[in-house]
Design a protein around this motif. Structure first.
Motif, short mmCIF file in Angstrom:
data_model
loop_
_atom_site.label_atom_id
_atom_site.label_comp_id
_atom_site.label_asym_id
_atom_site.label_seq_id
_atom_site.Cartn_x
_atom_site.Cartn_y
_atom_site.Cartn_z
N GLU A 128 0.80 -1.22 0.00
CA GLU A 128 0.00 0.00 0.00
C GLU A 128 0.84 1.27 0.00
O GLU A 128 0.48 2.25 -0.66
CB GLU A 128 -0.93 -0.01 1.22
CG GLU A 128 -1.97 -1.12 1.19
CD GLU A 128 -2.90 -1.07 2.38
OE1 GLU A 128 -2.72 -0.17 3.24
OE2 GLU A 128 -3.81 -1.92 2.46
N LEU A 129 1.95 1.28 0.72
CA LEU A 129 2.77 2.49 0.81
C LEU A 129 3.79 2.59 -0.32
O LEU A 129 4.03 3.67 -0.85
CB LEU A 129 3.49 2.55 2.16
CG LEU A 129 2.60 2.66 3.40
CD1 LEU A 129 3.46 2.78 4.66
CD2 LEU A 129 1.66 3.85 3.30
N LEU A 130 4.41 1.48 -0.67
CA LEU A 130 5.45 1.51 -1.70
C LEU A 130 4.97 1.02 -3.06
O LEU A 130 5.70 1.11 -4.04
CB LEU A 130 6.66 0.67 -1.25
CG LEU A 130 7.31 1.08 0.07
CD1 LEU A 130 8.57 0.27 0.30
CD2 LEU A 130 7.63 2.56 0.08
N GLY A 131 3.77 0.46 -3.14
CA GLY A 131 3.23 0.02 -4.42
C GLY A 131 3.90 -1.21 -4.98
O GLY A 131 3.92 -1.41 -6.20
N ILE A 132 4.44 -2.07 -4.12
CA ILE A 132 5.08 -3.31 -4.58
C ILE A 132 4.01 -4.38 -4.74
O ILE A 132 3.31 -4.73 -3.78
CB ILE A 132 6.15 -3.76 -3.57
CG1 ILE A 132 7.26 -2.71 -3.47
CG2 ILE A 132 6.74 -5.11 -3.97
CD1 ILE A 132 8.32 -3.04 -2.45
N THR A 133 3.88 -4.90 -5.93
CA THR A 133 2.86 -5.90 -6.21
C THR A 133 3.44 -7.01 -7.09
O THR A 133 4.62 -6.97 -7.47
CB THR A 133 1.66 -5.27 -6.94
OG1 THR A 133 2.12 -4.66 -8.16
CG2 THR A 133 0.98 -4.21 -6.07
N GLY A 134 2.61 -7.99 -7.41
CA GLY A 134 3.00 -9.03 -8.35
C GLY A 134 4.13 -9.90 -7.86
O GLY A 134 4.21 -10.28 -6.68
N THR A 135 5.04 -10.21 -8.79
CA THR A 135 6.15 -11.12 -8.48
C THR A 135 7.04 -10.56 -7.37
O THR A 135 7.52 -11.32 -6.51
CB THR A 135 6.98 -11.37 -9.75
OG1 THR A 135 6.14 -11.87 -10.78
CG2 THR A 135 8.10 -12.36 -9.47
#
Length: 463
Positions: A128-135
């Motif tokens: 949510e804060l850093l926008g790290i998603t997916g792999t």
């Protein structure tokens, strides 16, 4: 295509025998010479101590400014340094004293901070804060999830226990994840307009005020209450017994707050000094206590090195001297820029003694040629060199933003020959022992005395 490692991940918790334990002596590996044995133990401790700062990532005000800038601050090009953190805090405290204000400094201490990180909350903040998603997020989930640990002693292992909390402190990624976990704490402190600085799990809060401005203390106390509440919600524990509070500033002003004994249940430090990131802060900000402690510790190690100097090669002796003596003389020495020569003389005696031990020089021999042969700058010039280095990095984008704000380029109101000379603005100070010792005063003062070719970065030193 990258693939995730298959769980489970496990690591052993091995027993480390001390030199005095019977199990160690039974192995027949005990060294007979007590001095060598003690020195080996210290080298092991030194390696552990120096491994940790290299893996720390500083969380300054910019790091905690919000989710929109969190990712860019973690990817900053400059290395984490306790020196820059202390330079910023000390600069603010010295300027407050120079302006006739008192400062209340709170050094927060967390109990087992790295071991209580909740994995679910951490993954939520990564997303949510850093926008790290997916792999990328799956990599973090794999790194944190399905981990086990066990105790291994004498070729026997205990049952596996699942690790549901915490990040490994000794790893490169662990402190970075801890800083990400602590990002929302900045919003709590910023809400009360309290000055703060964070270095991984070391958080400092400080407010400056004129005598009688009790609203600042009320604001600080309310901030501490909110910090406690936030930490309770995030499974962190503030250790009130080790958290220190001290009043800094002119002596006659400190007496007006003699009745101040505690803040939100945190008792003021009974001692006149507190340890902040390895540096002793006294209430006058003179750093005399730090200089005495550094000299005492350095001489202690130097005496041990002198006992075994005859059996050490030149290279090994240099390693020991640099590891146990000169590293202490240089640690955060930029804070000593405004100290009088009388205070620095003690550190110079340590350096002189180290040079004599290393080169096997007699005490009565002249020390200046010995220092020159070792290419060692005297203490005064080592401090000035550190100021030059930090100033150059601040002006060239190689230092934290909060350090760059302390040096202001000189822009004359009209066209002058000095406008392209790379000069800095020297601020006005009331007292040379207070504001005159601040980095924002010392840095431009030293920098403006450099040749123009050096200030402009065209000197061969920079090529």
């Amino acid at each position: 295509m990258a693939s995730l490692p298959s769980p489970p991940l496990s690591c052993p918790v091995c027993q480390m025998f001390s030199y005095s334990s019977s199990s160690f002596r039974d192995n027949g590996s005990c060294i007979k010479c007590s001095v060598l044995l003690d020195m080996e133990a210290r080298i092991n401790n030194l390696e552990k101590r120096f491994r940790t700062p290299d893996t720390k990532t500083e969380a300054s005000k910019q790091d905690l400014a919000g989710a929109d800038r969190a990712s860019s601050s973690l990817a900053s090009p400059w290395p984490a340094m306790t020196a820059t953190a202390l330079v910023k805090v000390t600069n603010d405290l010295l300027w407050a004293s120079d302006e006739g204000r008192l400062s209340v400094l709170v050094l927060l201490d967390l109990s087992a901070a790295f071991d209580t990180i909740d994995h679910y909350i951490l993954l939520e903040r990564l997303e949510e804060l850093l926008g790290i998603t997916g792999t990328a997020l799956n990599w973090f989930k794999s790194y944190l999830s399905d981990r086990y640990q066990f105790v291994h002693v004498n070729n026997k292992s205990s049952v596996y226990t699942k690790v549901s909390y915490g990040v490994p402190q000794g790893s490169v990624l662990g402190p970075i994840l801890f800083c990400i976990y602590m990002i929302p704490l900045g919003n709590v402190m910023r809400k009360y307009s309290v000055n703060f600085h964070c270095y991984t799990d070391d958080t400092q809060l400080y407010v400056s005020m004129k005598p009688g401005e009790t609203n600042q203390l009320s604001k600080l106390e309310a901030c501490l209450k909110d910090i406690r509440a936030w930490m309770d919600q995030n499974f962190l524990l503030l250790n009130s017994d080790k958290t220190e509070v001290t009043v800094l500033g002119p002596r006659h002003l400190r007496e007006t707050y003699a009745s101040l004994t505690a803040l939100d249940g945190i008792t003021l430090a009974r001692s006149t000094t507190v340890r902040n990131l390895g540096v002793l802060f006294d209430q006058d900000l003179s750093f005399n206590s730090h200089i005495k402690q550094t000299s005492r510790t350095a001489f202690f190690h130097l005496r041990d090195i002198a006992k075994i100097r005859s059996i050490l090669s030149q290279g090994d002796a240099e390693k020991l001297v640099h590891a146990f003596v000169t590293s202490r003389l240089d640690y955060c020495n930029s804070l000593l820029a405004g100290c009088p020569s009388k205070s620095l003389k003690t550190l110079q005696l340590v350096q002189n003694a180290a040079a004599c031990v290393l080169t096997k020089t007699r005490r009565r021999d002249h020390i200046t040629p010995v220092l020159a042969s070792l290419h060692w700058l005297p203490i005064k010039y080592r401090i000035e060199f550190k100021i030059f280095l930090l100033t150059y990095k601040a002006l060239n984008g190689q230092a934290p933003a909060y350090l760059k704000e302390l040096v202001v380029p000189y822009n004359p109101p009209r066209t002058l020959r000095s406008q392209n000379a790379g000069l800095l603005v020297v601020p006005f100070v009331s007292k040379s022992s207070l504001g005159g010792s601040a980095f924002s005063y010392q840095a431009p003062l030293f920098w403006n005395h450099l040749p123009t070719t050096v200030r402009g970065g065209r000197h061969p030193l920079y090529l």
